[in-house]
Motif scaffolding. Structure first.
Motif, mmCIF file in Angstrom:
data_model
loop_
_atom_site.group_PDB
_atom_site.id
_atom_site.type_symbol
_atom_site.label_atom_id
_atom_site.label_comp_id
_atom_site.label_asym_id
_atom_site.label_seq_id
_atom_site.Cartn_x
_atom_site.Cartn_y
_atom_site.Cartn_z
ATOM 1 N N TRP A 88 0.822 -1.184 0.000
ATOM 2 C CA TRP A 88 0.000 0.000 0.000
ATOM 3 C C TRP A 88 0.868 1.251 0.000
ATOM 4 O O TRP A 88 1.816 1.360 0.775
ATOM 5 N N SER A 89 0.580 2.181 -0.883
ATOM 6 C CA SER A 89 1.223 3.481 -1.059
ATOM 7 C C SER A 89 2.578 3.407 -1.742
ATOM 8 O O SER A 89 3.246 4.424 -1.899
ATOM 9 N N ILE B 261 0.729 5.268 -7.812
ATOM 10 C CA ILE B 261 0.704 4.752 -6.443
ATOM 11 C C ILE B 261 -0.226 3.544 -6.357
ATOM 12 O O ILE B 261 -1.374 3.593 -6.794
ATOM 13 N N ASP C 159 -2.727 1.317 -4.569
ATOM 14 C CA ASP C 159 -3.650 1.688 -3.502
ATOM 15 C C ASP C 159 -4.029 0.537 -2.585
ATOM 16 O O ASP C 159 -4.645 0.757 -1.540
ATOM 17 N N TRP D 155 -0.392 11.275 -0.617
ATOM 18 C CA TRP D 155 0.609 10.192 -0.589
ATOM 19 C C TRP D 155 1.641 10.496 0.468
ATOM 20 O O TRP D 155 2.382 11.467 0.377
ATOM 21 N N SER D 156 1.703 9.683 1.504
ATOM 22 C CA SER D 156 2.653 9.930 2.577
ATOM 23 C C SER D 156 4.073 9.722 2.126
ATOM 24 O O SER D 156 5.005 10.244 2.713
#
Length: 258
Positions: A158-159, A175, A177, A206-207
């Protein structure tokens, strides 16, 4: 004699074992995300720089390796050219040419005569390949002329930044998801990572934390086989990943070089 290249390659190897990219390791150590980027390892005169001691100590603390153990490993040659499993040269193609059959083998690694050899300023894991960005439509997220270093053997999480290649359609960079059916939020176009997005908007979506979330195997079950490159009805910017479609690969981007 220990060289700065040996220190960088040893650090890359330890980070990779823990599922961290250079930028992910830097963030985990509380440093600027670009601290360990390959582009910052080479000085203006072309010589490879030594990592700053403070940065190295903070990275080793994250990796749970003492400085003495790290030094002993280097002195014993455990990161010698024959054993370190990292490379400076790798196979590469421009993004615009990453379409068609025969570019990858069954394991998802580069195959055929289309690929070129390039040399990176820093080390990358054995088995990685590079994709050169030859378009400006993904700026400012990805600069034209930069290269994506892709690792076929690491499942996306994830991400994660990912590359989806398709034999019958254009590649997608974006990215992962982690939803179902699986999909990618692409960079560029009119999506959430489009050139019109501000840096603050992108950061909120988006971190950027490599390593966030669990590994997601690319086995999607028997239902919901979506059309290659189709958009999600609830989110037209989201590109669905086709279920068990032949010639489609989704692979993790582990670093970006400038």
């Amino acid at each position: 004699m220990i060289r700065p290249e040996d220190v960088w390659q040893a650090l890359d190897s330890l980070a990779l074992e823990r599922g961290l990219t250079p930028s992910g390791l830097a963030r985990a150590a509380g440093l600027d995300a670009t601290t360990f980027n390959p582009s910052r390892r080479v000085g203006a005169n072309g010589a490879v720089r030594w990592p700053a001691m403070n940065s190295l100590l903070r990275a080793l603390a994250v990796l749970r390796v003492s400085l003495s153990t790290f030094g002993q490993q280097l002195e014993r040659g455990e990161d010698s050219a024959d054993q370190r499993q990292t490379v400076h040269r790798m196979r590469s193609l421009p993004l615009s040419r990453l379409k068609g059959a025969g570019l990858f083998n069954e394991a998802g690694h580069p195959a055929g005569l289309e690929w070129e050899d390039i040399t990176l300023p820093g080390a990358a894991p054995l088995g990685a390949y590079a994709v050169r960005i030859d378009t400006d439509r993904m700026e400012p997220i990805l600069r034209e002329g930069s290269s994506l270093v892709v690792m076929p053997d690491l499942p996306p999480r994830w991400s994660d930044r990912v590359l989806m290649v398709r034999s019958d359609a254009e590649p997608v960079v974006g990215i992962w998801d982690g939803l179902f059916p699986p999909g990618i939020m692409p960079f560029g176009g009119n999506g959430p990572f489009s050139p019109s997005s501000t840096v603050q908007e992108v950061a909120s979506r988006w971190s950027g934390e490599e390593g966030a979330g669990d590994d997601v195997p690319l086995s999607f079950g028997s239902e919901g086989g979506s059309e290659v490159g189709a958009g999600d009805a609830q989110n037209p910017n989201r590109v669905l990943v086709p279920d068990h479609a032949e010639g489609v690969l989704v692979q993790r981007i582990i670093m970006v070089t400038v």
